[in-house]
Write an enzyme that holds these catalytic residues in place. Structure first.
Site, PDB file in Angstrom:
ATOM      1  N   TYR A 125       0.781  -1.077   0.199  1.00  0.00           N
ATOM      2  CA  TYR A 125      -0.024  -0.097  -0.231  1.00  0.00           C
ATOM      3  C   TYR A 125       0.705   1.348   0.009  1.00  0.00           C
ATOM      4  O   TYR A 125       0.333   2.219   0.027  1.00  0.00           O
ATOM      5  CB  TYR A 125      -0.990  -0.056   1.227  1.00  0.00           C
ATOM      6  CG  TYR A 125      -2.149  -0.738   1.099  1.00  0.00           C
ATOM      7  CD1 TYR A 125      -2.181  -2.056   0.714  1.00  0.00           C
ATOM      8  CD2 TYR A 125      -3.481  -0.320   0.791  1.00  0.00           C
ATOM      9  CE1 TYR A 125      -3.159  -2.958   0.695  1.00  0.00           C
ATOM     10  CE2 TYR A 125      -4.519  -0.985   0.733  1.00  0.00           C
ATOM     11  CZ  TYR A 125      -4.447  -2.302   0.770  1.00  0.00           C
ATOM     12  OH  TYR A 125      -5.616  -3.000   0.491  1.00  0.00           O
ATOM     13  N   LYS A 188       2.656 -14.470   4.719  1.00  0.00           N
ATOM     14  CA  LYS A 188       3.140 -15.601   3.938  1.00  0.00           C
ATOM     15  C   LYS A 188       4.516 -15.612   3.820  1.00  0.00           C
ATOM     16  O   LYS A 188       5.146 -15.571   2.958  1.00  0.00           O
ATOM     17  CB  LYS A 188       2.577 -15.205   2.334  1.00  0.00           C
ATOM     18  CG  LYS A 188       2.799 -16.030   1.315  1.00  0.00           C
ATOM     19  CD  LYS A 188       1.431 -17.215   1.422  1.00  0.00           C
ATOM     20  CE  LYS A 188       1.697 -18.362   0.333  1.00  0.00           C
ATOM     21  NZ  LYS A 188       1.018 -19.603   0.709  1.00  0.00           N
ATOM     22  N   ASP A 221      -2.767 -18.409   3.651  1.00  0.00           N
ATOM     23  CA  ASP A 221      -3.896 -19.172   2.871  1.00  0.00           C
ATOM     24  C   ASP A 221      -4.556 -20.038   3.987  1.00  0.00           C
ATOM     25  O   ASP A 221      -5.697 -20.285   3.870  1.00  0.00           O
ATOM     26  CB  ASP A 221      -3.039 -19.953   1.942  1.00  0.00           C
ATOM     27  CG  ASP A 221      -1.746 -20.504   2.194  1.00  0.00           C
ATOM     28  OD1 ASP A 221      -1.190 -20.037   3.457  1.00  0.00           O
ATOM     29  OD2 ASP A 221      -0.911 -20.966   1.385  1.00  0.00           O
ATOM     30  N   ASP A 245      -6.267  -6.353   4.923  1.00  0.00           N
ATOM     31  CA  ASP A 245      -7.395  -5.524   4.361  1.00  0.00           C
ATOM     32  C   ASP A 245      -8.449  -6.523   3.785  1.00  0.00           C
ATOM     33  O   ASP A 245      -9.583  -6.630   4.087  1.00  0.00           O
ATOM     34  CB  ASP A 245      -6.749  -4.993   2.979  1.00  0.00           C
ATOM     35  CG  ASP A 245      -8.149  -4.212   2.315  1.00  0.00           C
ATOM     36  OD1 ASP A 245      -9.048  -3.850   2.829  1.00  0.00           O
ATOM     37  OD2 ASP A 245      -7.661  -3.599   0.989  1.00  0.00           O
TER      38      ASP A 245
END
Ligand code: NAD
Length: 351
Positions: A125, A188, A221, A245
């Site tokens: 972002y 991740k 995930d 988000d």
């Protein structure tokens, strides 16, 4: 009665109608708020040729607290998201989104009470992107030793030790303040070993300073699947910006949708309270969308101001109306206009 000055941004689309409702409902509570109304978003582009005039930032810096309606991000105009700019310019580094099921809301679950804490200023972002074939893109591609195709556009994902430490500390302090038991950090890191790896490493270090709070880690995930299958296992989720988000919308879905999902953005100096949802422009002016998300954001604001009893009174009135299910908006299975639902909430407040 203590008096509070609060900056008020109506926003775009359905924002103005929702903000009017919040003003009206809060006027029935035993708290004195002087709203300082400022313009941002589409109206400000028309008037001042910028969606975020300096006067908006000045007002929030002065008052330290703002309530904000959703703001449309203009597509293909060159204007950046006001929401992202506001968070960056005021250094509102902690985005907090409580997701809890209120009795009467139809969901597939019956026991979800999760708080999503999202780092708000870093990650993809930060808005540093390079066009295909630009000098910067070519340089990075050369550094990548052919891992990146020559015609790629490139986004930069910065995760800093400083940024991670302050959001992790914020999350643990939040857990202490609100008597939460567990923090799950989510990244991740198996793939992004340096950036997401650093996020985990710093979170782990901060966790050691709070032995009374359980700390665990998940890959994003797997987290998505776990949240859908057994959301009751989770308490506070702590995430970098992009995963935060996405997961906060997922969590809003677990508890009944965007109509009931409040939020806030905190910095060390000020705080901006806003619903998770956007401006829902297709419903603008129809008085159709649920006012609960913005009202619960206002409840969160009252807690922040130290008006805990008033906040509880507001939340109880909202909860009662949702539980009865008679005067609620379409997303909660009713056919009431949003101002009718608000009037029902007011009846509970004054009864
Ligand atoms: P959105 O959240 O505005 O709406 C998506 C859908 O969710 C709506 O069509 C509606 O079905 C439902 N919904 C949203 N709010 C609801 C409510 N209060 N009650 C019941 N249902 C509700 O998302 P979008 O359409 O992707 O975004 C519209 C604009 O809002 C975009 O310009 C986007 O950039 C902006 N946006 C702003 C913010 C913010 O101001 N913080 C957040 C998200 C999106």
């Amino acid at each position: 009665m203590k008096k509070y000055n609060v900056t008020l941004i109506s926003g775009d689309g359905t924002g103005p109608e929702l903000v009017e409702i919040v003003k009206k409902v809060l006027s029935y509570l035993p708290v004195e708020i002087k709203w300082e109304e400022v313009e941002a978003g589409e109206i400000a582009i028309k008037k001042y040729n910028t969606p975020l005039p300096e006067s908006v930032l000045e007002s929030i810096k002065k008052n330290k607290v703002a309530l904000k309606g959703p703001i449309t991000t203009p597509v293909a105009t060159g204007f950046r998201s006001v929401n992202v700019a506001l968070r960056q310019q005021l250094d509102l580094y902690a985005c907090v989104r409580p997701c809890k099921i209120y009795t009467g809301v139809k969901t597939k679950y019956d026991n979800v009470d999760i708080v999503v804490i999202r780092e708000n200023t870093e990650d993809l972002y930060c808005g540093v992107e390079f066009e295909p074939q630009s000098e910067q893109a070519k340089y990075i591609i050369a550094q990548s030793k052919n891992k990146i195709r020559p015609d790629a556009a490139i986004s930069i994902k910065p995760i800093s030790a400083f940024g991670t430490e302050r959001i992790a500390k914020f999350a643990f302090e939040y857990a202490k303040k609100y008597n939460r038991k567990k923090i799950t950090a989510v990244t991740k890191a198996n793939i992004m070993k340096l950036t997401d790896g650093l996020f985990f490493e710093i979170c782990r270090k901060v966790a050691q300073q709070y032995p009374e709070i359980e700390y665990e880690e998940r890959l994003v995930d797997n987290m998505c699947m776990q949240l859908v299958q057994k959301p009751e296992l989770y308490d506070i989720l702590l995430l970098p910006n992009l995963y935060g988000d996405i997961i906060s919308d997922l969590c809003a879905g677990l508890v009944g949708g965007l109509g009931v999902a409040p939020g806030a953005n905190f910095g060390d100096e000020c705080a901006v309270f806003e619903a998770v949802h956007g401006s829902a422009p297709k419903y603008a002016g129809m008085n159709k969308v649920n006012p609960t998300a913005l009202l619960l954001s206002a409840k969160f604001m009252l807690e922040y101001l130290g008006e805990t009893e008033v906040a509880t009174k507001l939340e109880s009135a909202i909860a009662e109306v949702i539980k009865e299910g008679k005067v609620v908006t379409y997303d909660l299975g009713g056919n009431a206009k949003n101002y009718e639902m608000a009037d029902e909430i007011i009846k509970k407040i004054i009864s």
